[in-house]
Design a protein around this motif. Sequence first.
Motif, PDB file in Angstrom:
ATOM      1  N   THR A   1      -0.642  -3.973   6.467  1.00  0.00           N
ATOM      2  CA  THR A   1      -0.186  -3.392   5.476  1.00  0.00           C
ATOM      3  C   THR A   1       0.934  -4.200   4.299  1.00  0.00           C
ATOM      4  O   THR A   1       1.383  -4.451   2.814  1.00  0.00           O
ATOM      5  CB  THR A   1      -0.309  -1.724   5.053  1.00  0.00           C
ATOM      6  OG1 THR A   1       1.015  -1.284   5.820  1.00  0.00           O
ATOM      7  CG2 THR A   1      -1.868  -1.427   5.155  1.00  0.00           C
TER       8      THR A   1
ATOM      9  N   ILE B   1      -5.719   0.325   1.315  1.00  0.00           N
ATOM     10  CA  ILE B   1      -5.187  -0.953   0.756  1.00  0.00           C
ATOM     11  C   ILE B   1      -5.138  -1.337  -0.719  1.00  0.00           C
ATOM     12  O   ILE B   1      -6.751  -0.982  -1.189  1.00  0.00           O
ATOM     13  CB  ILE B   1      -5.649  -1.870   1.811  1.00  0.00           C
ATOM     14  CG1 ILE B   1      -4.892  -2.229   3.182  1.00  0.00           C
ATOM     15  CG2 ILE B   1      -5.408  -3.611   1.341  1.00  0.00           C
ATOM     16  CD1 ILE B   1      -6.041  -3.154   3.915  1.00  0.00           C
ATOM     17  N   GLU B   2      -4.086  -1.297  -1.114  1.00  0.00           N
ATOM     18  CA  GLU B   2      -3.883  -1.988  -2.725  1.00  0.00           C
ATOM     19  C   GLU B   2      -2.572  -3.527  -2.262  1.00  0.00           C
ATOM     20  O   GLU B   2      -1.856  -2.603  -1.510  1.00  0.00           O
ATOM     21  CB  GLU B   2      -3.910  -0.380  -3.382  1.00  0.00           C
ATOM     22  CG  GLU B   2      -2.317   0.184  -3.230  1.00  0.00           C
ATOM     23  CD  GLU B   2      -1.806   0.963  -4.131  1.00  0.00           C
ATOM     24  OE1 GLU B   2      -2.429   1.028  -5.355  1.00  0.00           O
ATOM     25  OE2 GLU B   2      -2.085   2.575  -3.431  1.00  0.00           O
TER      26      GLU B   2
ATOM     27  N   SER C   1       0.864  -1.396  -0.544  1.00  0.00           N
ATOM     28  CA  SER C   1       0.056  -0.194  -0.216  1.00  0.00           C
ATOM     29  C   SER C   1       0.995   1.179   0.062  1.00  0.00           C
ATOM     30  O   SER C   1       1.861   1.413   0.519  1.00  0.00           O
ATOM     31  CB  SER C   1      -0.708  -0.171   1.668  1.00  0.00           C
ATOM     32  OG  SER C   1      -1.853  -1.335   1.388  1.00  0.00           O
TER      33      SER C   1
END
Length: 794
Positions: A755, A731-732, A507
């Motif tokens: 994360t 979040i990514e 993230s």
Amino acid sequence: MERGISLNSCRSVCDNLESPDIEIQPVYFDYRRQAYAISRGALYSNTPSDFDFKLQNGGKKLSKRAMIKLFKDADLVFPVIHGTFGEDGQIQSILEKAKARYVGSPSQACKIAFNKFKANELIRGHDFPSLPSALLKSHASKKENQQTLETFFKTNKITRAIVKPVSGGSSIGVHSVINPKEALIAMQDIFNKKLDTQAVVEPFCEGKEFTVVILQNRFGLPVALIPSEIETSYNENQIFDFRKKYLPTRKVHYHCPPRFTQEQIEKIQIMAEQLFSVLGMRHFGRFDGWLLKDGQIWFSDFNPISGMEQNSFLFQQASQIGFTHRDVLMYILRRAATEYGLPSPESKPQSVLEIAKKLLKKERVNVIGGGTSAERQVSLMSATNVWLKIKRSEKYEPQLFIMTGDNEIWHTPYNFALNHTVEEISAMLHDAEKNAAWLETHRNQALLKLALRPGEASEKLFQPRKMTMAEFLKLDGFVFLGLHGGMGEDGTIQKLLTQHHKKYNGSHADASRLCMDKYATGEAMKPLAKYGIYTAEKKVFPLLHFKNFTSAQWAAFWTELKKSLSAKGQPANSLIIKPTDDGCSAGICRISTAKDLRLYMTFAHKNALEIPTGTLEDQHGIIEMPSQQMHHVMFERFIETDKPRVINNKLIWNKKTGWIEVTVGVVGQAKKLHALSPSLTVSHSHVLSLEEKFQGGTGVNITPPPQPHVSDKALKEAKKRIEIAANTLGIEGYARLDAFMQTQTGELFIIEANTLPALTPSTVIFHQSLEEKTPIYPREFLEHLIELGKAAKV
């Protein structure tokens, strides 16, 4: 306990030998020694308990005849069972009767080597240095054993002794005692726990502990590698126990090369090689011993099957001469194949031009781990695992960087990367230049004695290079973050990378900062109650708030705190306390009284490394504390859950509240995250310990939570809710969310979001990726994370 370590070794062997030229079929023995043919995916479970109860449906049960046929038809069988059945000659006897070809020492050698009393008697008979010992037997009367102990202590003028099972490994059942009465209690403990029917007592050694790996070369001659010194405290009856062996800890330090003289090292190597032959061992082994205060060398334990987990002594010592994990395993396989007249699996040496062409096709990935946070040892494990997995990628060329200080990063070669702690590696890196000539001499000696063919030791070793963070950020390539906690997850490193236009995994800075703050995460979840996503009520206080509390103030504060964290008007009976700005399980525990709270704060104010077992009410095991001074603590209501347990291949479910603790991975691009299959986390205490989270072979995670205890509808709803929560947090790439889940509705209480979740060899996110419709193996999963990072906006 050694079944879990065996699982780690088996996973490591399969990971490193797997190739188009080698077909591997894992065979698993349950606690009844029933054999099953299992999938490679099952090996990524953290413990045998994770899948023991699934075996009736998920594994192929082998009859005795089918097992013998499987062994006999194989080109080679590679036993990696540690402890009883694996190292005491039993599995070797089965293989010999089946006329199967196998790796490792024959049954007779294993029987003697694994029996500590017989092995000591054998080396004494060959005039090797030995210590006195006495044998205790379960079928003897208490009076007989007591008399044996009293005579032993008196005759040898002993003030401290070791009592341990005659057969066994990993320091399981080993007791340090100071008199015959304590020794008798220790003996009875070994017999009551059915660890063995015999125990041996011997004087406690005064000296330095070491371990050395022996490989057999293609001429059948044993060759001892560079030994490892084990530095730990033996005060207050401490020993080098199971926890110190397998969990990265500040209480033990490995030195390879050891801090011995050249003469002492050569003497250890020569004696180890001689004893390898005396015991009738073959292919490989590992011996433990002591450099005594008078300069004598005593070998105390002989391991026919050395541990083969990712950072084991076998791989540490082999790396010092340029062996990769695969190289040393192939070397052992080659020796076994030659002995049985099989074609030798050869390592084809590559020309400089071939290597250069391959590298030109691959993209560089700079993997960084370590750091200074409480999670630095887990960060080291994650980064090392990612680096080793990607080293076998066709797409990427990884380089390993270990952070050893706030602004100190090292480009780290293979032979410096496999120690257990950041502190160990830091010491080795700082001494690299000083030890270079010495290591080169010993490396060349070992290479000569091993009689290597071209390509058998393929790793090109180099001198480590120190740099600042600014210098690291100037390097070309994708950055793979293995930094857990601290600057790795609070947005600091992400902000720096973004400013330098670097692509990285995970993230962005804002989401990282939000998720690192447990209180802020809870606040972000509050609007999601309409979706069945909740957060436990929390209270945060600065540590200084409690500095000069009186007894009356502790009691009043505790009473008021329980009321403020009540649910539906019912005061909380106990609470969870945790640091607000640290991850993993450091400093997290359940407190039940004002006294517990006062004691916890005493340790927190002292910045203590741990809270000893038994300090708090209903405390199970040591509580590891954060490595840096805590500033704020957070309280939240303790949520009672159902109590599932796996006992003798059966899942026992003690229903209490209909809630369970789960952990769920998410993967994907921003706002398009996909939840993986949830895993049920089974804790032996009220909160997951460091061992249960990160020590392979310890923590139980059942993926997915089993029906009918958890409905299919609940799992589907829980995954949807996890996706909503993760997307809300921004979040990514990937992350892992911990939560309490209602078993029939899938409603959630979010605990925290990580994360940069751990990517250690048996991490739960690997279990979950293997549960996808099309299973994703760890290396593919890591490559996917890199692709997601490359596609993300900077």
